[in-house]
Write an enzyme that holds these catalytic residues in place. Structure first.
Site, PDB file in Angstrom:
ATOM      1  N   ASP A   1      31.008 -21.055 -31.204  1.00  0.00           N
ATOM      2  CA  ASP A   1      29.731 -21.706 -30.859  1.00  0.00           C
ATOM      3  C   ASP A   1      29.136 -21.231 -29.539  1.00  0.00           C
ATOM      4  OD1 ASP A   1      29.676 -23.216 -33.202  1.00  0.00           O
ATOM      5  OD2 ASP A   1      30.821 -24.857 -32.289  1.00  0.00           O
TER       6      ASP A   1
ATOM      7  N   GLY B   1      31.821 -11.135 -35.134  1.00  0.00           N
ATOM      8  CA  GLY B   1      33.158 -11.694 -35.273  1.00  0.00           C
ATOM      9  C   GLY B   1      33.129 -13.167 -35.631  1.00  0.00           C
TER      10      GLY B   1
ATOM     11  N   THR C   1      32.835 -18.561 -42.997  1.00  0.00           N
ATOM     12  CA  THR C   1      33.397 -19.785 -43.562  1.00  0.00           C
ATOM     13  C   THR C   1      32.389 -20.924 -43.397  1.00  0.00           C
ATOM     14  OG1 THR C   1      34.433 -20.513 -41.485  1.00  0.00           O
ATOM     15  CG2 THR C   1      35.728 -19.057 -42.897  1.00  0.00           C
TER      16      THR C   1
ATOM     17  N   LEU D   1      17.005 -21.902 -26.098  1.00  0.00           N
ATOM     18  CA  LEU D   1      15.794 -22.029 -26.889  1.00  0.00           C
ATOM     19  C   LEU D   1      15.538 -23.496 -27.235  1.00  0.00           C
ATOM     20  CD1 LEU D   1      16.289 -19.038 -29.368  1.00  0.00           C
ATOM     21  CD2 LEU D   1      15.261 -19.024 -27.086  1.00  0.00           C
TER      22      LEU D   1
ATOM     23  N   LYS E   1      28.621  -9.720 -41.207  1.00  0.00           N
ATOM     24  CA  LYS E   1      29.576 -10.793 -40.912  1.00  0.00           C
ATOM     25  C   LYS E   1      30.722 -10.637 -41.905  1.00  0.00           C
ATOM     26  CE  LYS E   1      30.719 -14.973 -39.161  1.00  0.00           C
ATOM     27  NZ  LYS E   1      30.790 -15.353 -37.745  1.00  0.00           N
TER      28      LYS E   1
END
Length: 230
Positions: free
Chosen positions: A13, A117, A42, A207, A38
């Site tokens: 995150d 990743g 998941t 943002l 990617k």
């Protein structure tokens, strides 16, 4: 000089998908044929009778040119968890050779391949063999761009990530600081890391909405010029 690289996070995150998508849009604006990749995603999202995966859907939402769905991903698992665990729940095993072969095909097809990743470097891909994303990055022989937070704790997390990459002879092309809000603490964190590492850096502000990604303009030409010469 490199055309292809990994987007590596100091943690989960931190904004790897946002940064990957921003890089995609930057290269698209230069007229280049680029693909975000990617390899393992998941967390299946079910909303309004639609099923999708957040990361590749994000690429598709913000791309300036059509993206071939089959080129975006190699493995997808329903459970939003570490790849090894999500795969185990489905009775599957991730084969890094499938990913590396896919990556080679993408490199021959696109000017730029931006590999995203999952989590940090030591996120397991196959715990039975003690095989992590770090191993996959090393075997790909591609450099990494590290995505870091700007908030408290980022100095330690970022420097540890860079040290591990260095120990494994993985070139670091640059650092992207994501979510900058302009506080003195953040400014000092960024400046401290820059002084210690002497790496190219790019700062992306926090943002207010993801839609701002379409109009985000940064002074980044020099950053990308340095990154591409690693």
């Amino acid at each position: 000089m490199t055309n292809h690289f990994w987007i590596t996070g100091t943690d989960t995150d931190v904004g790897k998908t946002l940064v990957t998508t921003y890089f995609m849009r930057y290269f698209q604006s230069k007229g280049e044929k680029v693909i975000p990749y990617k390899p393992i995603q998941t967390g299946l999202i079910v909303k309004d009778s639609k099923q999708y995966y957040g990361d590749t859907e994000f690429y598709q939402k913000f791309t300036e040119t059509p993206l071939a769905a089959e080129d975006l991903n190699s493995y997808s698992f329903v459970e939003p968890a570490s790849p090894h665990y999500s795969a185990r729940l489905e009775g599957a095993q991730i084969n890094e050779e499938v990913i590396l072969d896919h990556l080679e095909k993408l490199k021959s097809k696109y000017n730029r391949v931006i590999c995203e990743g999952a989590g940090g470097l030591y996120v397991p891909i196959d715990e039975r063999r003690n095989y992590h994303f770090l191993n996959l990055i090393k075997e790909s022989r591609l450099p990494s761009v590290v995505v870091a937070r700007t908030t408290l704790g980022t100095i330690n997390h970022t420097l540890l990530t860079l040290e591990v990459l260095k120990m494994n002879d993985i070139p670091v092309a640059g650092i992207v600081f994501n979510g900058f809000e302009g506080t003195e603490l953040e400014q000092d964190n960024i400046q401290t890391i820059k002084q210690i590492t002497q790496l190219p850096t790019l700062v992306i502000p926090k943002l207010k909405s993801l839609a701002e990604l379409k109009t985000l303009e940064l002074e980044d030409d020099l950053f990308f010029e340095r990154v591409m010469h690693v």
